[in-house]
Design a protein around this motif. Structure first.
Motif, PDB file in Angstrom:
ATOM      1  N   MET A 141       0.837  -1.191   0.000  1.00 20.69           N
ATOM      2  CA  MET A 141       0.000   0.000   0.000  1.00 20.69           C
ATOM      3  C   MET A 141       0.871   1.240   0.000  1.00 20.69           C
ATOM      4  O   MET A 141       1.850   1.323   0.734  1.00 20.69           O
ATOM      5  CB  MET A 141      -0.912   0.017   1.225  1.00 20.69           C
ATOM      6  CG  MET A 141      -1.882   1.212   1.287  1.00 20.69           C
ATOM      7  SD  MET A 141      -1.146   2.759   1.933  1.00 20.69           S
ATOM      8  CE  MET A 141      -0.851   2.311   3.632  1.00 20.69           C
ATOM      9  N   TYR A 142       0.504   2.199  -0.842  1.00 25.85           N
ATOM     10  CA  TYR A 142       1.184   3.487  -0.863  1.00 25.85           C
ATOM     11  C   TYR A 142       0.136   4.588  -0.828  1.00 25.85           C
ATOM     12  O   TYR A 142      -0.827   4.573  -1.613  1.00 25.85           O
ATOM     13  CB  TYR A 142       2.042   3.634  -2.122  1.00 25.85           C
ATOM     14  CG  TYR A 142       2.605   5.030  -2.297  1.00 25.85           C
ATOM     15  CD1 TYR A 142       3.548   5.529  -1.398  1.00 25.85           C
ATOM     16  CD2 TYR A 142       2.177   5.846  -3.337  1.00 25.85           C
ATOM     17  CE1 TYR A 142       4.055   6.815  -1.553  1.00 25.85           C
ATOM     18  CE2 TYR A 142       2.692   7.124  -3.503  1.00 25.85           C
ATOM     19  CZ  TYR A 142       3.626   7.607  -2.600  1.00 25.85           C
ATOM     20  OH  TYR A 142       4.121   8.879  -2.745  1.00 25.85           O
ATOM     21  N   ALA A 143       0.318   5.533   0.093  1.00 28.23           N
ATOM     22  CA  ALA A 143      -0.565   6.689   0.194  1.00 28.23           C
ATOM     23  C   ALA A 143       0.286   7.939   0.006  1.00 28.23           C
ATOM     24  O   ALA A 143       1.132   8.251   0.854  1.00 28.23           O
ATOM     25  CB  ALA A 143      -1.262   6.712   1.553  1.00 28.23           C
ATOM     26  N   PRO A 144       0.129   8.654  -1.110  1.00 29.39           N
ATOM     27  CA  PRO A 144       0.982   9.813  -1.368  1.00 29.39           C
ATOM     28  C   PRO A 144       0.734  10.945  -0.381  1.00 29.39           C
ATOM     29  O   PRO A 144      -0.307  11.019   0.271  1.00 29.39           O
ATOM     30  CB  PRO A 144       0.598  10.225  -2.793  1.00 29.39           C
ATOM     31  CG  PRO A 144      -0.772   9.669  -2.996  1.00 29.39           C
ATOM     32  CD  PRO A 144      -0.843   8.415  -2.186  1.00 29.39           C
ATOM     33  N   LYS A 145       1.697  11.828  -0.301  1.00 31.64           N
ATOM     34  CA  LYS A 145       1.674  12.926   0.658  1.00 31.64           C
ATOM     35  C   LYS A 145       0.458  13.815   0.453  1.00 31.64           C
ATOM     36  O   LYS A 145       0.132  14.218  -0.656  1.00 31.64           O
ATOM     37  CB  LYS A 145       2.956  13.756   0.518  1.00 31.64           C
ATOM     38  CG  LYS A 145       3.135  14.826   1.578  1.00 31.64           C
ATOM     39  CD  LYS A 145       4.495  15.500   1.413  1.00 31.64           C
ATOM     40  CE  LYS A 145       4.757  16.539   2.493  1.00 31.64           C
ATOM     41  NZ  LYS A 145       6.093  17.150   2.339  1.00 31.64           N
ATOM     42  N   LYS A 146      -0.209  14.113   1.565  1.00 28.72           N
ATOM     43  CA  LYS A 146      -1.351  15.018   1.571  1.00 28.72           C
ATOM     44  C   LYS A 146      -1.133  16.047   2.678  1.00 28.72           C
ATOM     45  O   LYS A 146      -0.720  15.693   3.795  1.00 28.72           O
ATOM     46  CB  LYS A 146      -2.646  14.249   1.819  1.00 28.72           C
ATOM     47  CG  LYS A 146      -3.869  15.120   2.086  1.00 28.72           C
ATOM     48  CD  LYS A 146      -4.235  15.994   0.891  1.00 28.72           C
ATOM     49  CE  LYS A 146      -5.446  16.868   1.208  1.00 28.72           C
ATOM     50  NZ  LYS A 146      -5.800  17.765   0.078  1.00 28.72           N
ATOM     51  N   CYS A 147      -1.406  17.315   2.384  1.00 32.22           N
ATOM     52  CA  CYS A 147      -1.220  18.393   3.355  1.00 32.22           C
ATOM     53  C   CYS A 147      -2.513  19.182   3.522  1.00 32.22           C
ATOM     54  O   CYS A 147      -3.302  19.317   2.578  1.00 32.22           O
ATOM     55  CB  CYS A 147      -0.104  19.343   2.915  1.00 32.22           C
ATOM     56  SG  CYS A 147       1.530  18.564   2.782  1.00 32.22           S
ATOM     57  N   VAL A 148      -2.717  19.692   4.720  1.00 35.85           N
ATOM     58  CA  VAL A 148      -3.840  20.577   5.027  1.00 35.85           C
ATOM     59  C   VAL A 148      -3.272  21.789   5.761  1.00 35.85           C
ATOM     60  O   VAL A 148      -2.504  21.640   6.716  1.00 35.85           O
ATOM     61  CB  VAL A 148      -4.899  19.880   5.892  1.00 35.85           C
ATOM     62  CG1 VAL A 148      -6.029  20.856   6.238  1.00 35.85           C
ATOM     63  CG2 VAL A 148      -5.466  18.666   5.175  1.00 35.85           C
ATOM     64  N   ARG A 149      -3.655  23.000   5.327  1.00 35.48           N
ATOM     65  CA  ARG A 149      -3.120  24.221   5.915  1.00 35.48           C
ATOM     66  C   ARG A 149      -4.259  25.103   6.413  1.00 35.48           C
ATOM     67  O   ARG A 149      -5.289  25.242   5.758  1.00 35.48           O
ATOM     68  CB  ARG A 149      -2.285  24.989   4.899  1.00 35.48           C
ATOM     69  CG  ARG A 149      -1.657  26.266   5.458  1.00 35.48           C
ATOM     70  CD  ARG A 149      -1.012  27.122   4.368  1.00 35.48           C
ATOM     71  NE  ARG A 149       0.102  26.428   3.721  1.00 35.48           N
ATOM     72  CZ  ARG A 149       0.095  26.030   2.460  1.00 35.48           C
ATOM     73  NH1 ARG A 149      -0.973  26.242   1.709  1.00 35.48           N
ATOM     74  NH2 ARG A 149       1.135  25.427   1.936  1.00 35.48           N
ATOM     75  N   GLY A 150      -4.062  25.705   7.595  1.00 38.44           N
ATOM     76  CA  GLY A 150      -5.039  26.637   8.137  1.00 38.44           C
ATOM     77  C   GLY A 150      -4.384  27.578   9.119  1.00 38.44           C
ATOM     78  O   GLY A 150      -3.204  27.420   9.483  1.00 38.44           O
ATOM     79  N   ASN A 151      -5.130  28.576   9.601  1.00 38.22           N
ATOM     80  CA  ASN A 151      -4.598  29.543  10.551  1.00 38.22           C
ATOM     81  C   ASN A 151      -4.395  28.907  11.918  1.00 38.22           C
ATOM     82  O   ASN A 151      -5.167  28.048  12.348  1.00 38.22           O
ATOM     83  CB  ASN A 151      -5.544  30.738  10.686  1.00 38.22           C
ATOM     84  CG  ASN A 151      -5.582  31.584   9.433  1.00 38.22           C
ATOM     85  OD1 ASN A 151      -4.637  31.594   8.648  1.00 38.22           O
ATOM     86  ND2 ASN A 151      -6.678  32.294   9.236  1.00 38.22           N
ATOM     87  N   SER A 152      -3.341  29.340  12.616  1.00 33.40           N
ATOM     88  CA  SER A 152      -3.070  28.864  13.963  1.00 33.40           C
ATOM     89  C   SER A 152      -4.201  29.291  14.899  1.00 33.40           C
ATOM     90  O   SER A 152      -4.733  30.400  14.801  1.00 33.40           O
ATOM     91  CB  SER A 152      -1.743  29.428  14.462  1.00 33.40           C
ATOM     92  OG  SER A 152      -1.546  29.122  15.834  1.00 33.40           O
ATOM     93  N   LEU A 153      -4.569  28.410  15.803  1.00 30.46           N
ATOM     94  CA  LEU A 153      -5.641  28.690  16.754  1.00 30.46           C
ATOM     95  C   LEU A 153      -5.298  29.854  17.668  1.00 30.46           C
ATOM     96  O   LEU A 153      -6.163  30.670  18.004  1.00 30.46           O
ATOM     97  CB  LEU A 153      -5.929  27.431  17.582  1.00 30.46           C
ATOM     98  CG  LEU A 153      -7.034  27.517  18.636  1.00 30.46           C
ATOM     99  CD1 LEU A 153      -8.389  27.775  17.972  1.00 30.46           C
ATOM    100  CD2 LEU A 153      -7.082  26.239  19.460  1.00 30.46           C
ATOM    101  N   PHE A 154      -4.022  29.973  18.055  1.00 32.92           N
ATOM    102  CA  PHE A 154      -3.625  30.949  19.068  1.00 32.92           C
ATOM    103  C   PHE A 154      -3.039  32.228  18.473  1.00 32.92           C
ATOM    104  O   PHE A 154      -3.134  33.302  19.063  1.00 32.92           O
ATOM    105  CB  PHE A 154      -2.609  30.320  20.028  1.00 32.92           C
ATOM    106  CG  PHE A 154      -3.112  29.054  20.657  1.00 32.92           C
ATOM    107  CD1 PHE A 154      -4.123  29.093  21.587  1.00 32.92           C
ATOM    108  CD2 PHE A 154      -2.580  27.827  20.291  1.00 32.92           C
ATOM    109  CE1 PHE A 154      -4.600  27.929  22.167  1.00 32.92           C
ATOM    110  CE2 PHE A 154      -3.052  26.663  20.861  1.00 32.92           C
ATOM    111  CZ  PHE A 154      -4.069  26.705  21.812  1.00 32.92           C
TER     112      PHE A 154
END
Length: 426
Positions: free
Chosen positions: A392-405
């Motif tokens: 099994m290979y799962a390619p790189k996935k990224c999620v970006r959002g603003n810092s909570l603090f």
């Protein structure tokens, strides 16, 4: 199973496997859930709710067990996930009013290698009924971020090591029975669950906790739960079979972390359902499945972390990790030749469950994978034994959002995965 020696050997196998599970951390691929269980399922990307290949079918549809010959299945998976996060924004130094994580380089988790065993057995009671037993792992978000790799050595959350070690073990006792002249079946499984969890590096959130003494760094806590999976399977047209199953939520409570999780330590395992078709096409079988995982209906996993900014407390009733439900689409194809080889290919896709605004808390559990690509084979050996392998290979996935603090900062979570499964049937 009536002979004392047979009972002794069976019990020894189960106890050995349970020992392995309690000492080795499991990990998951679709959020907190495994892509599949065993080499055959994994090789077709976790599809096959209408396609029983071995006794581990009970993990996704107990109705399939009655269509199998009696067998024993032992499987081991080497799993290698790569987890990392990056904080970007104006440079700032550690200060009382400047909380971590700080902008700087990418920080990776040190936990990258896991061994995950599973096993299953089934026995015919009559020409139309069967029982089975399976032990397998699910869940887990084992991460370990060292402060030495973070900007200023300040740690991910102002701690030396931050992360989670979380795993679940299931013992599945199932019964299935044919009806409609043997063309369909129903099945039910009682699922006995043992989970263990350790949270480190969150003590800097003490001011936000209902019970700071039960927030972080309290070693391993353990919980037991009970759930059920029910399933149906049947031929709806010649060469076309339909399968469907549903598993209830399983209650877990971790008292040692009642200052972190909602409702004073609740961390239940979400309910999930799977439906699919298996069609005889060409020389093999095409499997098409849809799986729904109900993360958002789980208070701890589904409640937003943003409530922290409006005065809600960790361990209270309205502060969690903010995950959405996840729908996973799975496709596989299996075919055999005349020389004892069976070949498998698969792929799956499910939109990852972590919203952009929830990334900060989910540094400890970045379950953001969406695509999986799989392949494998089985080879028939002497005396009806068989060895199976899946990649099994799962390619790189990224999620970006603003810092909570610090909203001027952004936090990016990234993950990729690779696994090798080896199974042996006898």
């Amino acid at each position: 199973m009536s002979h004392p020696l047979v009972r002794h050997q069976f019990t020894a196998k189960v106890l050995l496997l349970l020992t392995l599970f309690t000492s080795l951390s499991a990990f998951a691929t679709n959020g907190l859930f495994s892509l599949g269980y065993g080499a055959r399922q994994t090789a077709i990307a976790g599809s096959g709710v209408a396609f029983p290949q071995d006794a581990l079918i009970a993990t996704i549809n107990p109705a399939g067990v009655v269509f199998l010959d009696e067998q024993s299945e032992i499987n081991a998976q080497y799993f290698s996930p790569n987890r990392e996060y990056t904080v970007a924004g104006p440079s700032r130094a550690p200060a009382p009013n400047s909380p971590p994580p700080y902008p700087g380089g990418t920080v990776g988790s040190d936990s990258e290698h896991f061994l995950i065993p599973s096993m299953a057995f089934n026995w015919a009671l009559s020409p139309v009924s069967a029982v089975g037993f399976a032990v397998y792992g699910n869940g887990g978000m084992t991460t370990d971020y060292s402060s030495s790799e973070t900007p200023y050595g300040a740690g991910s959350f102002a701690a030396d090591h931050a992360g989670v070690d979380y795993a679940q073990v299931f013992a599945n006792v199932n019964y299935s029975r044919k009806f409609a002249d043997g063309k369909a079946s129903w099945g039910v499984a009682a699922i006995f669950n043992y989970s263990f969890l350790r949270m480190n590096g969150l003590s800097s959130f003490a001011a936000y906790s209902k019970d700071p003494s039960a927030l972080s760094d309290n070693g391993y806590d353990r919980s037991f739960g009970l759930g059920f999976r029910v399933g149906l399977m049947g031929e709806i047209l010649p060469g076309l079979r339909l399968g469907a199953s549903y598993q209830t939520a399983i209650e877990n409570t971790f008292d040692d972390y009642r200052g972190l999780f909602i409702h004073s330590g609740e961390f239940n395992i979400p309910a999930n359902a799977q439906v699919g078709l298996a069609a005889d096409i060409g020389p093999g079988v095409l499997t098409v499945d849809i799986q729904q995982i109900q993360y958002n209906e789980n208070d701890t996993i589904g409640t937003s972390s943003l409530a922290l900014l409006s005065g809600s407390q960790l361990g209270g009733h309205s502060l969690g990790f903010g995950w959405d439900n996840m729908t996973v689409y799975k496709l596989g194809y299996t075919w055999a030749d005349d020389n004892g080889w069976t070949w498998r290919l698969g792929t799956s896709y499910g939109q990852q469950p972590i919203p952009e605004q929830e990334v900060t808390f989910n540094i400890v559990a970045p379950g953001v994978i969406e695509h999986h690509y799989t392949a494998g084979f089985s080879k028939t050996l002497a005396n009806n034994k068989e060895i199976s392998l899946a990649l099994m290979y799962a390619p790189k996935k990224c999620v970006r959002g603003n810092s909570l603090f610090v909203p001027t900062d952004t936090v990016e979570l990234c993950m990729s995965q690779f696994s090798v499964d080896v199974g042996f049937s006898f």
